[in-house]
Design a protein around this motif. Structure first.
Motif, PDB file in Angstrom:
ATOM      1  N   ARG A 102       9.743   3.222  -6.602  1.00 46.78           N
ATOM      2  CA  ARG A 102      10.986   4.265  -6.537  1.00 46.78           C
ATOM      3  C   ARG A 102      10.248   5.689  -5.910  1.00 46.78           C
ATOM      4  N   PHE A 103       9.202   6.412  -7.170  1.00 50.37           N
ATOM      5  CA  PHE A 103       9.123   7.392  -6.746  1.00 50.37           C
ATOM      6  C   PHE A 103       8.193   7.107  -5.315  1.00 50.37           C
ATOM      7  N   PHE A 104       7.191   6.750  -5.213  1.00 47.91           N
ATOM      8  CA  PHE A 104       6.551   6.509  -3.823  1.00 47.91           C
ATOM      9  C   PHE A 104       7.112   5.858  -2.668  1.00 47.91           C
ATOM     10  N   PHE A 105       7.696   5.570  -2.884  1.00 47.54           N
ATOM     11  CA  PHE A 105       9.404   5.602  -1.542  1.00 47.54           C
ATOM     12  C   PHE A 105       9.656   6.931  -1.007  1.00 47.54           C
ATOM     13  N   GLN A 106      10.024   7.828  -2.417  1.00 47.21           N
ATOM     14  CA  GLN A 106      10.379   8.778  -1.619  1.00 47.21           C
ATOM     15  C   GLN A 106       8.920  10.008  -1.123  1.00 47.21           C
ATOM     16  N   TRP A 107       7.729   9.730  -2.158  1.00 48.95           N
ATOM     17  CA  TRP A 107       7.015  10.571  -1.471  1.00 48.95           C
ATOM     18  C   TRP A 107       6.304  10.229  -0.199  1.00 48.95           C
ATOM     19  N   LEU A 108       6.728   8.628   0.265  1.00 47.59           N
ATOM     20  CA  LEU A 108       6.675   8.918   1.634  1.00 47.59           C
ATOM     21  C   LEU A 108       7.112   9.032   2.258  1.00 47.59           C
ATOM     22  N   ASN A 109       7.956   9.086   2.529  1.00 51.74           N
ATOM     23  CA  ASN A 109       9.655   8.995   3.102  1.00 51.74           C
ATOM     24  C   ASN A 109      10.262  10.544   3.316  1.00 51.74           C
ATOM     25  N   SER A 115      13.972   6.582   6.260  1.00 55.87           N
ATOM     26  CA  SER A 115      14.009   7.096   7.231  1.00 55.87           C
ATOM     27  C   SER A 115      12.186   6.894   7.731  1.00 55.87           C
ATOM     28  N   ASN A 116      11.745   7.061   9.040  1.00 61.30           N
ATOM     29  CA  ASN A 116      10.314   6.771   9.781  1.00 61.30           C
ATOM     30  C   ASN A 116       9.867   6.331   9.234  1.00 61.30           C
ATOM     31  N   ASP A 117       9.666   8.241   7.877  1.00 61.47           N
ATOM     32  CA  ASP A 117       8.603   8.408   7.737  1.00 61.47           C
ATOM     33  C   ASP A 117       7.874   7.091   7.371  1.00 61.47           C
ATOM     34  N   ASP A 130      -9.491 -11.054  -0.452  1.00 63.71           N
ATOM     35  CA  ASP A 130     -10.778 -10.599  -0.069  1.00 63.71           C
ATOM     36  C   ASP A 130      -9.918 -10.287   1.983  1.00 63.71           C
ATOM     37  N   ALA A 131      -9.299 -11.146   2.068  1.00 63.91           N
ATOM     38  CA  ALA A 131      -8.617 -10.996   3.430  1.00 63.91           C
ATOM     39  C   ALA A 131      -7.485  -9.806   3.862  1.00 63.91           C
ATOM     40  N   LEU A 132      -8.096  -9.124   4.581  1.00 61.45           N
ATOM     41  CA  LEU A 132      -7.308  -8.185   5.081  1.00 61.45           C
ATOM     42  C   LEU A 132      -5.760  -7.969   6.054  1.00 61.45           C
ATOM     43  N   GLN A 133      -4.477  -7.410   5.623  1.00 57.16           N
ATOM     44  CA  GLN A 133      -3.475  -7.709   6.117  1.00 57.16           C
ATOM     45  C   GLN A 133      -3.621  -6.228   6.726  1.00 57.16           C
ATOM     46  N   ARG A 134      -3.986  -6.507   7.922  1.00 55.74           N
ATOM     47  CA  ARG A 134      -3.134  -4.460   8.309  1.00 55.74           C
ATOM     48  C   ARG A 134      -1.944  -4.621   8.895  1.00 55.74           C
ATOM     49  N   TYR A 135      -1.206  -3.609   9.624  1.00 50.99           N
ATOM     50  CA  TYR A 135      -0.504  -3.342  10.379  1.00 50.99           C
ATOM     51  C   TYR A 135       1.179  -3.318   9.278  1.00 50.99           C
ATOM     52  N   GLN A 136       1.097  -3.799   8.352  1.00 58.21           N
ATOM     53  CA  GLN A 136       2.254  -3.978   7.286  1.00 58.21           C
ATOM     54  C   GLN A 136       3.811  -2.722   7.306  1.00 58.21           C
ATOM     55  N   SER A 137       4.286  -3.280   7.444  1.00 50.15           N
ATOM     56  CA  SER A 137       5.286  -1.492   7.734  1.00 50.15           C
ATOM     57  C   SER A 137       6.520  -2.966   6.785  1.00 50.15           C
ATOM     58  N   PHE A 138       7.489  -2.036   6.296  1.00 52.51           N
ATOM     59  CA  PHE A 138       9.021  -1.966   5.954  1.00 52.51           C
ATOM     60  C   PHE A 138      10.074  -1.287   5.647  1.00 52.51           C
ATOM     61  N   PRO A 139      11.256  -1.654   5.840  1.00 58.51           N
ATOM     62  CA  PRO A 139      12.143  -0.644   6.040  1.00 58.51           C
ATOM     63  C   PRO A 139      12.404  -0.069   4.484  1.00 58.51           C
ATOM     64  N   THR A 140      12.838  -0.721   3.801  1.00 62.02           N
ATOM     65  CA  THR A 140      12.862  -0.194   2.172  1.00 62.02           C
ATOM     66  C   THR A 140      12.072  -0.256   1.085  1.00 62.02           C
ATOM     67  N   ALA A 141      12.472   0.568  -0.284  1.00 64.45           N
ATOM     68  CA  ALA A 141      11.075   0.629  -1.015  1.00 64.45           C
ATOM     69  C   ALA A 141      11.535  -0.691  -1.323  1.00 64.45           C
ATOM     70  N   ASP A 142      12.810  -1.301  -1.606  1.00 66.59           N
ATOM     71  CA  ASP A 142      12.357  -2.891  -2.459  1.00 66.59           C
ATOM     72  C   ASP A 142      11.779  -4.115  -1.334  1.00 66.59           C
ATOM     73  N   LEU A 143      12.251  -3.933  -0.104  1.00 61.31           N
ATOM     74  CA  LEU A 143      11.266  -4.766   0.790  1.00 61.31           C
ATOM     75  C   LEU A 143      10.204  -4.696   0.126  1.00 61.31           C
ATOM     76  N   LEU A 144       9.113  -3.370  -0.004  1.00 67.04           N
ATOM     77  CA  LEU A 144       8.176  -3.663   0.106  1.00 67.04           C
ATOM     78  C   LEU A 144       8.166  -4.032  -1.695  1.00 67.04           C
ATOM     79  N   ARG A 145       8.619  -3.923  -2.143  1.00 64.91           N
ATOM     80  CA  ARG A 145       8.437  -4.198  -3.681  1.00 64.91           C
ATOM     81  C   ARG A 145       8.260  -5.783  -4.050  1.00 64.91           C
ATOM     82  N   LYS A 146       9.202  -6.376  -2.994  1.00 64.14           N
ATOM     83  CA  LYS A 146       9.343  -7.518  -3.310  1.00 64.14           C
ATOM     84  C   LYS A 146       8.283  -8.843  -2.436  1.00 64.14           C
ATOM     85  N   ARG A 147       7.558  -7.765  -1.759  1.00 69.58           N
ATOM     86  CA  ARG A 147       6.734  -8.148  -0.767  1.00 69.58           C
ATOM     87  C   ARG A 147       5.455  -8.652  -1.520  1.00 69.58           C
ATOM     88  N   CYS A 148       4.867  -7.199  -2.800  1.00 70.52           N
ATOM     89  CA  CYS A 148       3.964  -7.110  -3.669  1.00 70.52           C
ATOM     90  C   CYS A 148       4.311  -8.105  -4.433  1.00 70.52           C
TER      91      CYS A 148
END
Lengths: 494, 503
Positions: A102-109, A115-117, A130-148
């Motif tokens: 939650r705070f993580f989201f607010q920090w970046l948003n 918002s788009n931030d 060790d594979a790296l997945q770049r260019y991931q993005s998430f509209p909300t904190a919840d979706l980021l959390r789910k993915r993590c």
């Protein structure tokens, strides 16, 4: 074992082999490619499943897993200290119960309303193979959390905010429509850079003695960022092993272009030249106020950390010190003195410079000697920044609060006002924290207590919460009328 | 998001004409009155000129800019550049002060104005061209600004209406010592100070030449140049960006487009100093990884240093690897052989670690992996001296860069002696070159000494022309020339064929 990899992870679009320098915390990938390495992806996936299979050997992790929905802390499984830190089960529990999304989201948003931030911000996941997945993005904190929780990445990096959603970058008609537009100004201080003057440990190891290098660097850089550049929201983060990162989150800092970032680095950089360059400090007199101030901060550390603890010129190692003394006559006198009594510690040698000079072996003015001594103090104590991390807008930097895969320690914020008290060796490890949750014996009062509040991570997340609140407050004040309207309604909670 | 306040032409100055008739209408201010010699090029020209004027004016300005670029490559100091440029400027782009007796001041200024805008059109199409154009125009502006009559300059600056806050007397008294220390001045002379957001003077901040307090930079009046120039660059960059976006809408027939295309093509990139023909050396068969040790005798000092460091430590840091890999690629080492070379050189490393952490970067440099543009461009081009000399100095533990620049004199002399340069006179010459920051002169001096015999021979026999022995400005040219000279008798004629060596 059921595949706990969500389907979206399987057509892994860009899986790249991490190409970090050995030892450095952050990957140099400013123009790192976005190729689809299809054959690689195949191999990586196999690895991924191998990892999943190997779960079985951790007998302590019971097979009960709450898959997606972690808001019910029903999952009760014990983690023993022996578990590997980036083990998927440990990671899953960590993201479910401890990571402050939650705070993580607010920090970046920079606001409570998505918002788009946040939505256009690049995240890069390093997977357990060790594979790296770049260019991931998430509209909300919840979706980021789910993915993590689904992917259990041992490491998350944060990139810039792009002009369009990073996921859509390949569908754009013009490549130029996809460009980084903002990111925090970041700094990386790594123990690597101190290898030539550090005597207590080598390589990836640290102790409290050499952590002092990081402490003094934080002091010097922090005060310059605040007093000179006028930044207010500077967050220091322990990098998990032997370094620290700074995130300057002011709007003014986020919107700087590359040339301004370079200017800040130029202002803060002092030591120049490689191993063969000889004297690394070459500055004008009178000293610039920033250097004058830095010197007064560092003097004290020079006495304790350098002379007493590191003792860099002990035994036969005084050649470099001699080289830095500009006066040939004095140099010869000192050389003779030290050759005859090789056991002298650095502190005595340092004192010898003045005493021998006083006894008449000085052909230059005492002012010149003082300046040379100041230069030596600076060479041994002045911050050594890893310049490549911060000069470009689109560099990735490891996120705060993730787990360092090798040490298991959380990348916690460091309070610059109490930087002296920070001890990297007492930063909680992920496994310890999970045990703490289980052992917590307080009662749930009317207000639900978060899992992190039951652990020693609490003070760090509290600090982060206050930091983010300060940032949000200023954004709101500066945001003007448009934001105000949004705030009239209830503040959205996540 | 991004506002372009400066870039907008004031509404009342815009050509207010019915769009339907725009093509044939007369602009309201067809002829500008140029009050000042200097120009921020805010207003685009609207008067008519002939096609021929269009082309010649542009070409003349281009000549000036190319000369300026050459000066910056040769590391000339501002004074030397100014001296060198005087005659060129007078010939191609004269611009006299109001006080001068010149009769066609307006005409000169008009040419300056128009040619700037024509080149702006020609050089706005790609990021690379825009960057170079803005860089060179900035140098030109700074040059003219410095030479301008002080009074006229003051008038010009005032006309710009830049928002600079003057530091008040109280604050001046309070901060004076710090302000003076910041600019490195010991004298207590009175002067005026300005207070601006530090972002407006990144140059001064970067060199730690101003006092910073809470985000404000305290700039002495004599640094005004830097402020004005920064403002010039900033506006020009913004305008170029806008021009680039408008370019596709330039609904143009075939009169201007070919001229513009031609102009931007003749402005060749300095990176072109490396041509792929450098990799094809007559008589040098395909190089394999085992041959590098022998060939390293023909390497320039920067690469020899990397090679020796690599052999001594069995490791090189990232930028060292990059610089060396690209050089090896440039001399014709194939990707496969290059990977073998690095694998064998990192003796102390496990295969696993090498494959995981190092191999990718080598392949990336060769363009074997990476984004579309990287692969299409076959990776990066080998670094030129210009590139190596303008990169930041290597930090602790790093060995890349140019030794003439990064080493101190003792260590440099030591290194030169280790590679067999014992001659006192040469070492002394190198020392002096380095002191004057003429690193490439030092390098060429060493080259000429090391190949003295051979150079004399080809000169006497007349097999090499003067251009074949031009100043070396690329490590790969150094290698090629050195190898050819040392193998004169081996059946190759020793002719440097085909490759153009640009400065």
């Amino acid at each position: 074992m059921p595949h706990s990899v969500t389907p979206e992870a399987i057509p892994a679009v860009e899986q790249l082999i991490a190409k970090s320098e050995p030892g450095t915390q952050d990957m140099a990938m400013d123009d790192a490619p976005s190729a689809e390495v299809e054959d690689k992806a195949k191999v990586n996936l196999e690895d991924l499943f191998d990892d999943e299979d190997s779960d079985e050997e951790f007998a302590s992790s019971a097979p009960v897993k709450s898959e997606e929905d972690a808001s019910q802390p029903a999952a009760t499984f014990k983690i023993s200290d022996k578990s590997q830190y980036s083990d998927p089960d440990v990671m899953r529990a960590f993201y479910q119960r401890l990571f402050p999304f939650r705070f993580f989201f607010q920090w970046l948003n920079h606001s409570a309303v998505p918002s788009n931030d946040f939505a256009h911000r690049e995240f890069a996941f390093t997977l357990s193979n060790d594979a790296l997945q770049r260019y991931q993005s998430f509209p909300t904190a919840d979706l980021l959390r789910k993915r993590c929780i689904a992917d259990t990445p041992p490491r998350i990096d944060i990139g810039p905010v792009y002009s369009t959603n990073p996921r859509d970058r390949k569908t754009l008609r013009k490549a130029s429509a996809f460009r980084p537009i903002s990111r925090e100004l970041v700094f990386d201080i790594d123990m690597d850079a101190y290898d030539d003057i550090r005597t207590c440990c080598t390589g990836a190891n640290i102790c409290q003695k050499c952590w002092a290098f990081i402490t003094m660097s934080i002091k010097v850089v922090d005060v310059a960022l605040r007093d000179d550049f006028g930044f207010k929201h500077v967050m220091w983060v322990y990098s998990g092993r032997r370094g620290a990162h700074a995130w300057v989150c002011d709007k003014r800092a986020r919107e700087m272009d590359d040339s301004k970032r370079r200017a800040v680095y130029g202002y803060l950089e002092l030591l120049k030249g490689g191993d063969q360059g000889g004297k690394k400090v070459n500055v004008w007199r009178p000293l610039h106020p920033h250097l004058e101030r830095s010197l007064s901060i560092l003097k004290e550390h020079f006495q304790t950390t350098i002379l007493a603890e590191q003792d860099p010129w002990a035994e036969q190692n005084s050649a470099h010190l001699l080289n830095l003394i500009p006066d040939t006559k004095l140099r010869e006198a000192l050389q003779k003195k030290w050759d005859s009594s090789p056991g002298r510690p650095s502190a005595s040698k340092w004192a010898d410079i003045d005493s021998v000079a006083k006894s008449g072996a000085l052909s230059k003015s005492s002012k010149e000697l003082l300046e040379a001594k100041q230069d030596i103090v600076l060479e041994y104590t002045y911050p050594r920044l890893d310049a490549d991390v911060g000069k470009k807008l689109n560099h990735l930097l490891k996120s705060p609060f993730v787990v360092h895969p090798a040490t298991g320690r959380i990348c916690v914020p460091i309070d610059p006002r109490r930087v002296e008290e920070f001890d990297p060796l007492s930063v909680p490890k992920v496994t310890e924290l999970l045990v703490e949750i289980d052992e917590w014996s307080g009662e749930d009062s009317e207000k639900k207590i978060q899992d992190w509040e039951k652990t020693s991570l609490k003070p760090y997340i509290e600090y982060f919460r206050v930091f983010v609140a300060g940032l949000l407050k200023e954004e709101k004040e500066k945001g003007g009328i448009k934001r105000e309207r949004d705030e009239n309604g209830d503040v959205m909670e996540f | 998001m991004i506002r372009h306040d400066y870039s907008r032409v004031e509404p009342k100055r815009r050509a207010n004409i019915d769009p339907k008739k725009r093509q044939f209408a007369k602009a309201e201010y067809a002829q500008q009155d140029y009050k000042h010699r200097l120009n921020f090029y805010t207003l685009p020209p609207t008067a008519e000129i002939t096609l021929e004027e269009f082309e010649t004016w542009a070409i003349n300005r281009l000549k000036v800019l190319s000369e300026l670029e050459a000066c910056s490559f040769r590391n000339r100091s501002p004074e030397e550049t100014a001296e060198y440029m005087t005659s060129i400027l007078n010939k191609y782009l004269p611009l006299r002060a109001n006080t001068s007796r010149g009769t066609n001041l307006q005409e000169e200024r008009k040419r300056d104005h128009y040619s700037h805008f024509i080149l702006r059109l020609a050089f706005s199409s790609t990021e690379e061209l825009r960057r170079r154009f803005s860089h060179l125009e900035t140098i030109l502006f700074r040059l003219r600004f410095r030479e301008d009559d002080p009074r006229e300059r003051q008038g010009f600056v005032r006309s710009l209406d830049l928002e600079w806050e003057e530091v008040g007397d109280d604050e001046k008294r309070e901060l004076r010592d710090q302000m003076l220390a910041a600019i490195g001045s010991k004298r207590e002379e009175e002067q005026d100070w300005f207070k601006v957001d530090w972002e407006r003077v990144p140059e001064l901040v970067s060199q730690r030449k101003v006092l910073l307090k809470r985000g404000m930079a305290y700039v002495p009046a004599k640094e005004q140049t830097s402020l004005v120039v920064a403002e010039f660059t900033k506006r020009l960059d913004e305008q170029l960006e806008l021009t680039a976006r408008a370019l596709p809408r330039l609904d143009e027939d075939d009169r201007l487009a070919p001229i513009l295309a031609h102009l931007s093509q003749s402005f060749t990139a300095p990176e072109a100093a490396y041509s792929s023909s450098d990799a094809n050396i007559d008589g040098l068969s395909a190089i394999n990884s085992g041959a590098i040790d022998t060939l390293s005798q023909n390497f320039p000092l920067c690469m020899q240093n990397l090679h020796m460091t690599l052999r001594a430590n069995s490791h090189l840091k990232h930028y060292g690897r990059l610089q060396y890999t690209l050089f090896l690629k440039g001399i014709g080492l194939s990707l496969e052989e290059c990977i073998i070379f690095w694998r064998r050189s990192f003796k102390l490393m496990t295969d696993d670690k090498f494959h995981k952490e190092y191999k990718y970067n080598i392949r990336h440099a060769y363009g074997d992996v990476g984004g579309d543009s990287n692969r299409r461009g076959r990776g990066y081009t080998p670094y030129s001296c210009q590139k190596i000399l303008t990169e930041p100095l290597p930090g602790p533990g790093q060995a890349h860069g140019c030794p003439y620049r990064a080493f101190n004199v003792e260590n440099l002399t030591g290194l030169l002696q280790r590679v067999g340069i014992q001659d006192r006179e040469v070492l002394q010459g190198v020392k002096e070159d380095v002191k004057k920051q003429r690193y490439h002169v030092a390098c060429n001096r060493v080259f000429e000494f090391a190949h003295k015999k051979e150079i004399k021979k080809v000169k006497d026999e007349g097999t090499w022309s003067a251009t074949d022995l031009d100043t070396i400005v690329h490590p790969n040219t150094y290698f090629k020339r050195s190898w050819l000279l040392k193998h004169l008798g081996d059946g190759n004629a020793g002719v440097v064929s085909g490759d153009k060596m640009e400065e």
